[in-house]
Design a protein around this motif. Structure first.
Motif, mmCIF file in Angstrom:
data_model
loop_
_atom_site.group_PDB
_atom_site.id
_atom_site.type_symbol
_atom_site.label_atom_id
_atom_site.label_comp_id
_atom_site.label_asym_id
_atom_site.label_seq_id
_atom_site.Cartn_x
_atom_site.Cartn_y
_atom_site.Cartn_z
ATOM 1 N N UNK A 1 0.894 -1.163 0.000
ATOM 2 C CA UNK A 1 0.000 0.000 0.000
ATOM 3 C C UNK A 1 0.931 1.211 0.000
ATOM 4 N N UNK A 2 1.442 1.539 -1.171
ATOM 5 C CA UNK A 2 2.600 2.421 -1.277
ATOM 6 C C UNK A 2 2.309 3.857 -0.867
ATOM 7 N N UNK A 3 1.139 4.363 -1.253
ATOM 8 C CA UNK A 3 0.810 5.741 -0.901
ATOM 9 C C UNK A 3 0.729 5.908 0.617
ATOM 10 N N UNK A 4 0.050 4.987 1.276
ATOM 11 C CA UNK A 4 -0.088 5.065 2.724
ATOM 12 C C UNK A 4 1.253 4.851 3.418
ATOM 13 N N UNK A 5 2.054 3.938 2.906
ATOM 14 C CA UNK A 5 3.372 3.692 3.493
ATOM 15 C C UNK A 5 4.245 4.936 3.400
ATOM 16 N N UNK B 1 0.495 17.869 11.669
ATOM 17 C CA UNK B 1 -0.896 18.317 11.481
ATOM 18 C C UNK B 1 -1.208 18.514 9.998
ATOM 19 N N UNK B 2 -0.223 18.985 9.252
ATOM 20 C CA UNK B 2 -0.427 19.181 7.813
ATOM 21 C C UNK B 2 -0.507 17.855 7.075
ATOM 22 N N UNK B 3 0.203 16.842 7.574
ATOM 23 C CA UNK B 3 0.215 15.530 6.927
ATOM 24 C C UNK B 3 -1.019 14.691 7.243
ATOM 25 N N UNK B 4 -1.611 14.904 8.405
ATOM 26 C CA UNK B 4 -2.696 14.029 8.853
ATOM 27 C C UNK B 4 -3.854 13.920 7.859
ATOM 28 N N UNK B 5 -4.327 15.041 7.261
ATOM 29 C CA UNK B 5 -5.413 14.901 6.269
ATOM 30 C C UNK B 5 -5.001 14.038 5.073
ATOM 31 N N UNK B 6 -3.726 14.104 4.692
ATOM 32 C CA UNK B 6 -3.251 13.284 3.572
ATOM 33 C C UNK B 6 -3.230 11.805 3.951
ATOM 34 N N UNK B 7 -2.814 11.531 5.201
ATOM 35 C CA UNK B 7 -2.826 10.157 5.683
ATOM 36 C C UNK B 7 -4.256 9.625 5.711
ATOM 37 N N UNK B 8 -5.178 10.439 6.207
ATOM 38 C CA UNK B 8 -6.577 10.018 6.267
ATOM 39 C C UNK B 8 -7.129 9.760 4.871
ATOM 40 N N UNK B 9 -6.790 10.625 3.931
ATOM 41 C CA UNK B 9 -7.250 10.433 2.548
ATOM 42 C C UNK B 9 -6.675 9.149 1.960
ATOM 43 N N UNK B 10 -5.407 8.873 2.249
ATOM 44 C CA UNK B 10 -4.777 7.635 1.751
ATOM 45 C C UNK B 10 -5.462 6.412 2.335
ATOM 46 N N UNK B 11 -5.862 6.491 3.605
ATOM 47 C CA UNK B 11 -6.571 5.380 4.242
ATOM 48 C C UNK B 11 -7.927 5.160 3.579
ATOM 49 N N UNK B 12 -8.643 6.238 3.321
ATOM 50 C CA UNK B 12 -9.954 6.129 2.663
ATOM 51 C C UNK B 12 -9.808 5.502 1.283
ATOM 52 N N UNK B 13 -8.789 5.930 0.548
ATOM 53 C CA UNK B 13 -8.553 5.380 -0.792
ATOM 54 C C UNK B 13 -8.219 3.888 -0.723
ATOM 55 N N UNK B 14 -7.376 3.537 0.238
ATOM 56 C CA UNK B 14 -6.986 2.135 0.379
ATOM 57 C C UNK B 14 -8.180 1.275 0.769
ATOM 58 N N UNK B 15 -9.001 1.768 1.689
ATOM 59 C CA UNK B 15 -10.191 1.020 2.092
ATOM 60 C C UNK B 15 -11.097 0.754 0.893
ATOM 61 N N UNK B 16 -11.360 1.803 0.115
ATOM 62 C CA UNK B 16 -12.262 1.668 -1.031
ATOM 63 C C UNK B 16 -11.686 0.723 -2.077
ATOM 64 N N UNK B 17 -10.398 0.878 -2.355
ATOM 65 C CA UNK B 17 -9.762 0.042 -3.377
ATOM 66 C C UNK B 17 -9.707 -1.421 -2.936
ATOM 67 N N UNK B 18 -9.394 -1.646 -1.675
ATOM 68 C CA UNK B 18 -9.296 -3.011 -1.168
ATOM 69 C C UNK B 18 -10.650 -3.702 -1.159
ATOM 70 N N UNK B 19 -11.671 -2.987 -0.716
ATOM 71 C CA UNK B 19 -13.014 -3.561 -0.701
ATOM 72 C C UNK B 19 -13.440 -3.944 -2.111
#
Length: 268
Positions: A216-220, A239-257
């Motif tokens: 999961x390269x983007x999240x890693x 704090x600036x990175x956290x929204x990007x991490x959250x977005x990467x998690x959402x993308x990974x969840x959707x793609x994996x499902x």
């Protein structure tokens, strides 16, 4: 944790009996009461870190002085290598973890039961550091492109070699990982809100390692950046990175499902 589950499942499949500990203190307790043949010690663990755990096991003498201890480490810098050596480890496995390499190391020590010399271990670690140096520099000279690893959500094919090319094994554990993401994200946010840079670093480091195992390269990549700034106690960047991490998690969840759903449709 997914890393523990993955390693336990893989080693159990090959006939080893596994005792899992979620932190170093529990590992110390198990080492004393269960007398294992081999210890796999993650260097970065909550509470007592892995290096201190190794020191305490060695310090007890008796069986603790001779039991083979294999460190699980990113080996990012030469000082990390030296700390491992000083603590008394016998061998190491670089992250992201490759189950085949874990099996080979465990099998090697199960067969020999003897410790290698410090000089031999230094040579192994130096070779590993040299091998890792070039790949780490490569992304800096590559131009940004739609398919760079920074924005690849999930690269299943590149991950399969870490799962013995077993797609069922991969997708089963991927499902476990995806299910853990909401709680992982909540823990990250809580640590950030409370200004706990060290806790946030530990959480980001773990997420980085597990995400890398699944490619999961983007999240890693983003988790690594979060870990790095927290190690420097730079919470503003965190704090600036956290929204990007959250977005990467959402993308990974959707793609994996989506991938898991398609696979289940094919099977039925």
């Amino acid at each position: 944790p997914v890393n523990n589950n993955m390693m336990a499942d893989f080693l159990s499949f090959h006939g080893f009996n596994i005792l899992a500990a979620l932190d170093a203190q529990k590992g110390l307790d198990l080492a004393e009461t269960e007398n294992p043949d081999i210890i796999l010690m993650d260097i970065q663990m909550p509470g007592i870190n892995g290096l201190e755990g190794i020191r305490r096991i060695r310090g007890k003498g008796g069986r603790g002085a001779s039991i083979p201890i294999i460190a699980l480490t990113a080996l990012a810098m030469s000082e990390d290598r030296q700390r491992c050596l000083d603590a008394g480890m016998d061998d190491y496995i670089s992250k992201p973890l490759d189950p085949r390499k874990v099996f080979q190391a465990v099998e090697r020590w199960a067969e020999s039961g003897s410790r290698i010399t410090t000089d031999e271990l230094k040579l192994r670690l130096e070779d590993s550091l040299k091998a890792k140096a070039q790949p780490e520099e490569a992304p800096q000279v590559e131009p940004a492109a739609p398919e760079t690893k920074e924005n690849v959500v999930l690269d299943v094919e590149s991950a399969l070699n870490r799962f013995s090319e077993d797609r069922d094994f991969y997708y089963n554990l991927l499902g476990d990982f995806v299910n853990s993401l909401p709680s992982r994200l909540a823990e990250l946010k809580t640590a950030l809100e409370n200004g706990k840079a060290q806790s946030l670093s530990n959480l980001a480091h773990n997420l980085k390692g597990v995400a890398a195992n699944f490619s999961a390269l983007q999240l890693a990549q983003l988790s690594a950046a979060l870990d790095d700034c927290c190690r420097k106690e730079d919470l503003e960047t965190a704090r600036a990175l956290m929204p990007q991490v959250e977005d990467a998690i959402v993308r990974l969840e959707a793609h994996s499902v989506e991938l898991i759903g398609k696979r289940e449709e094919v099977e039925h």
